[in-house]
Design a protein around this motif. Structure first.
Motif, PDB file in Angstrom:
ATOM      1  N   SER A 144       9.746   7.469   3.494  1.00 12.44           N
ATOM      2  CA  SER A 144      10.841   8.546   2.666  1.00 12.44           C
ATOM      3  C   SER A 144      10.334  10.240   2.919  1.00 12.44           C
ATOM      4  O   SER A 144       8.988  10.326   3.035  1.00 12.44           O
ATOM      5  N   GLY A 145      11.296  10.842   2.767  1.00 15.15           N
ATOM      6  CA  GLY A 145      11.067  12.345   2.650  1.00 15.15           C
ATOM      7  C   GLY A 145      10.355  12.885   3.890  1.00 15.15           C
ATOM      8  O   GLY A 145       9.375  13.850   3.726  1.00 15.15           O
ATOM      9  N   CYS A 146      10.376  12.201   5.099  1.00 17.16           N
ATOM     10  CA  CYS A 146       9.913  12.928   6.334  1.00 17.16           C
ATOM     11  C   CYS A 146      10.498  12.752   7.385  1.00 17.16           C
ATOM     12  O   CYS A 146      11.201  11.801   7.728  1.00 17.16           O
ATOM     13  N   VAL A 147      10.500  13.634   8.523  1.00 18.65           N
ATOM     14  CA  VAL A 147      11.099  13.556   9.664  1.00 18.65           C
ATOM     15  C   VAL A 147      10.606  12.530  10.504  1.00 18.65           C
ATOM     16  O   VAL A 147       9.275  12.409  10.388  1.00 18.65           O
ATOM     17  N   ALA A 185      -5.402  21.017   2.994  1.00 15.80           N
ATOM     18  CA  ALA A 185      -5.912  19.974   3.690  1.00 15.80           C
ATOM     19  C   ALA A 185      -4.706  18.934   4.336  1.00 15.80           C
ATOM     20  O   ALA A 185      -4.727  18.818   5.488  1.00 15.80           O
ATOM     21  N   ASP A 186      -3.908  18.749   3.205  1.00 19.42           N
ATOM     22  CA  ASP A 186      -2.905  17.745   3.662  1.00 19.42           C
ATOM     23  C   ASP A 186      -1.978  18.345   4.512  1.00 19.42           C
ATOM     24  O   ASP A 186      -1.368  17.808   5.481  1.00 19.42           O
ATOM     25  N   PHE A 187      -1.629  19.706   4.345  1.00 18.53           N
ATOM     26  CA  PHE A 187      -0.605  20.423   5.225  1.00 18.53           C
ATOM     27  C   PHE A 187      -1.304  20.669   6.647  1.00 18.53           C
ATOM     28  O   PHE A 187      -0.616  20.607   7.509  1.00 18.53           O
ATOM     29  N   SER A 188      -2.590  20.733   6.470  1.00 17.18           N
ATOM     30  CA  SER A 188      -3.146  20.701   7.901  1.00 17.18           C
ATOM     31  C   SER A 188      -2.943  19.320   8.729  1.00 17.18           C
ATOM     32  O   SER A 188      -2.949  19.529   9.970  1.00 17.18           O
ATOM     33  N   PHE A 237       0.902  -1.195   0.068  1.00 12.83           N
ATOM     34  CA  PHE A 237      -0.029  -0.058   0.085  1.00 12.83           C
ATOM     35  C   PHE A 237       0.853   1.189  -0.058  1.00 12.83           C
ATOM     36  O   PHE A 237       1.749   1.430   0.953  1.00 12.83           O
ATOM     37  N   CYS A 238       0.724   1.919  -1.018  1.00 14.63           N
ATOM     38  CA  CYS A 238       1.626   3.221  -1.196  1.00 14.63           C
ATOM     39  C   CYS A 238       0.717   4.546  -0.859  1.00 14.63           C
ATOM     40  O   CYS A 238      -0.022   4.859  -1.635  1.00 14.63           O
ATOM     41  N   LEU A 239       1.385   5.236   0.061  1.00 12.26           N
ATOM     42  CA  LEU A 239       0.584   6.283   0.523  1.00 12.26           C
ATOM     43  C   LEU A 239       1.307   7.697  -0.066  1.00 12.26           C
ATOM     44  O   LEU A 239       2.564   7.876   0.063  1.00 12.26           O
ATOM     45  N   PRO A 240       0.573   8.704  -0.807  1.00 12.78           N
ATOM     46  CA  PRO A 240       0.969   9.766  -1.376  1.00 12.78           C
ATOM     47  C   PRO A 240       1.482  10.920  -0.486  1.00 12.78           C
ATOM     48  O   PRO A 240       1.148  11.017   0.513  1.00 12.78           O
ATOM     49  N   HIS A 241       2.155  11.913  -1.162  1.00  7.69           N
ATOM     50  CA  HIS A 241       2.764  13.081  -0.499  1.00  7.69           C
ATOM     51  C   HIS A 241       1.830  14.110  -0.521  1.00  7.69           C
ATOM     52  O   HIS A 241       0.591  13.981  -1.419  1.00  7.69           O
ATOM     53  N   ALA A 242       1.840  15.221   0.026  1.00  5.87           N
ATOM     54  CA  ALA A 242       0.611  16.177   0.206  1.00  5.87           C
ATOM     55  C   ALA A 242       0.230  16.568  -1.203  1.00  5.87           C
ATOM     56  O   ALA A 242       1.051  17.143  -2.031  1.00  5.87           O
ATOM     57  N   GLY A 243      -1.016  16.584  -1.264  1.00  2.82           N
ATOM     58  CA  GLY A 243      -1.749  17.224  -2.521  1.00  2.82           C
ATOM     59  C   GLY A 243      -1.732  16.078  -3.813  1.00  2.82           C
ATOM     60  O   GLY A 243      -2.301  16.251  -4.706  1.00  2.82           O
ATOM     61  N   ALA A 244      -0.913  15.054  -3.526  1.00  2.00           N
ATOM     62  CA  ALA A 244      -0.905  14.094  -4.463  1.00  2.00           C
ATOM     63  C   ALA A 244      -1.839  12.839  -4.577  1.00  2.00           C
ATOM     64  O   ALA A 244      -2.663  12.805  -3.389  1.00  2.00           O
ATOM     65  N   GLY A 288       2.835  11.320   3.454  1.00  2.00           N
ATOM     66  CA  GLY A 288       2.511   9.770   3.485  1.00  2.00           C
ATOM     67  C   GLY A 288       3.229   8.827   4.269  1.00  2.00           C
ATOM     68  O   GLY A 288       2.476   7.974   4.814  1.00  2.00           O
ATOM     69  N   ALA A 289       4.409   9.420   4.797  1.00  2.00           N
ATOM     70  CA  ALA A 289       5.314   8.405   5.448  1.00  2.00           C
ATOM     71  C   ALA A 289       4.493   8.352   7.042  1.00  2.00           C
ATOM     72  O   ALA A 289       4.680   7.652   7.616  1.00  2.00           O
ATOM     73  N   LEU A 290       4.317   9.849   7.387  1.00  2.00           N
ATOM     74  CA  LEU A 290       3.571  10.043   8.550  1.00  2.00           C
ATOM     75  C   LEU A 290       2.270   9.398   8.786  1.00  2.00           C
ATOM     76  O   LEU A 290       1.961   8.560   9.574  1.00  2.00           O
ATOM     77  N   VAL A 291       1.612   9.300   7.752  1.00  3.21           N
ATOM     78  CA  VAL A 291       0.214   8.653   7.778  1.00  3.21           C
ATOM     79  C   VAL A 291       0.422   7.270   7.904  1.00  3.21           C
ATOM     80  O   VAL A 291       0.032   6.230   8.528  1.00  3.21           O
TER      81      VAL A 291
END
Length: 259
Positions: A120-123, A173-176, A23-30, A95-98
């Motif tokens: 990837s790409g997430c603190v 919304a995603d950045f929220s 299952f692949c979760l996208p980045h903000a807005g994607a 998506g990494a945080l989710v």
């Protein structure tokens, strides 16, 4: 449930019923289409892009503003789709945080956990990192400039005012979801965790991505890309190699056929 699954998982990977679901979760807005090029590229793995509401075919659906209801609904979808099969989860940026909170929600349900978590790409969720001013309330010109600097968003989309009207609400919304997130201390996960980190990511330093190792007692791997926030997409072949290595223990060997 079938209708729900089709909304959340609109792009099916035709790799066979015995393939390991990823299952692949996208980045903000994607949306799900961000992972369409990955389908069929990792042997024995069925890449299942997740389609959150508010974008692409679900643009009329209200996007989530906070992470808790998102992972609650997503856990139900993932567990229903996986059934009694092993499965893995990948997430990039938001998506990494989710993905991380999804794994914790599934553990709280005492349901079968993913066999591997890849981010990837997430603190790391328990670390702080100043990646700039809040995005969710930015004026549109400033938000567009930020997205342009970050990369990963087609220029034609950023330059088209009518398309921006459809695209930016999901971005905000995603950045929220990200900016209202508060890490809650829980025991580390026990599943294998792999991080794909970049050397020049303005939204997640290499050091803060390496700290993901503190979130599992299981095996931990850290792979480094030379590049920015979207290096895992820019260097997709390398990403697919790391995914194949991480998931190999759960991929069924293909039968050998004499030719």
């Amino acid at each position: 449930m079938l209708e729900t699954l089709s909304r959340w998982l609109p792009l099916r990977d035709r790799t066979g019923d015995d393939a390991l679901p990823l299952f692949c979760l996208p980045h903000a807005g994607a949306g799900a289409s961000a992972y369409r090029p990955w389908q069929g590229k990792v042997a024995g793995v069925a890449v299942l892009p997740v389609q959150p509401p508010g974008r692409e075919a679900r643009f009329r659906d209200a996007p989530y503003q906070h992470i808790a209801p998102l992972v609650t609904d997503l856990a139900t979808v993932v567990l229903a789709e996986a059934g009694d099969r092993p499965y893995a989860v990948y997430g990039h940026s938001l998506g990494a945080l989710v993905a991380f909170e999804l794994a914790r929600e599934i553990r709280r349900r005492e349901a079968p956990e993913p066999v591997h978590l890849i981010v990837s790409g997430c603190v790391a969720p328990h670390r702080r990192f100043d990646d700039g001013p809040p995005v969710r309330n930015m004026a549109q010109p400033e938000l567009v400039r930020m997205l342009r600097r970050l990369g990963g968003t087609p220029e034609w989309l950023l330059a088209d005012p009518s398309t921006l009207e459809l695209f930016l609400p999901a971005v905000r919304a995603d950045f929220s979801v990200k900016e209202t997130y508060t890490y809650g201390a829980e025991p580390p996960l026990s599943i294998p965790l792999t991080v794909l980190s970049s050397t020049a990511d303005p939204r997640a330093s290499h050091e803060t991505q390496a700290a993901w190792g503190e979130q599992t007692t299981g095996p931990f791997e850290l792979h480094t890309f030379a590049g920015g926030h979207f290096a895992v997409f820019d260097q997709a072949g390398v990403t697919h190699k790391y995914l194949a290595e991480a998931l190999r223990p759960w991929v069924k060997p293909r039968p050998w056929v004499e030719t």
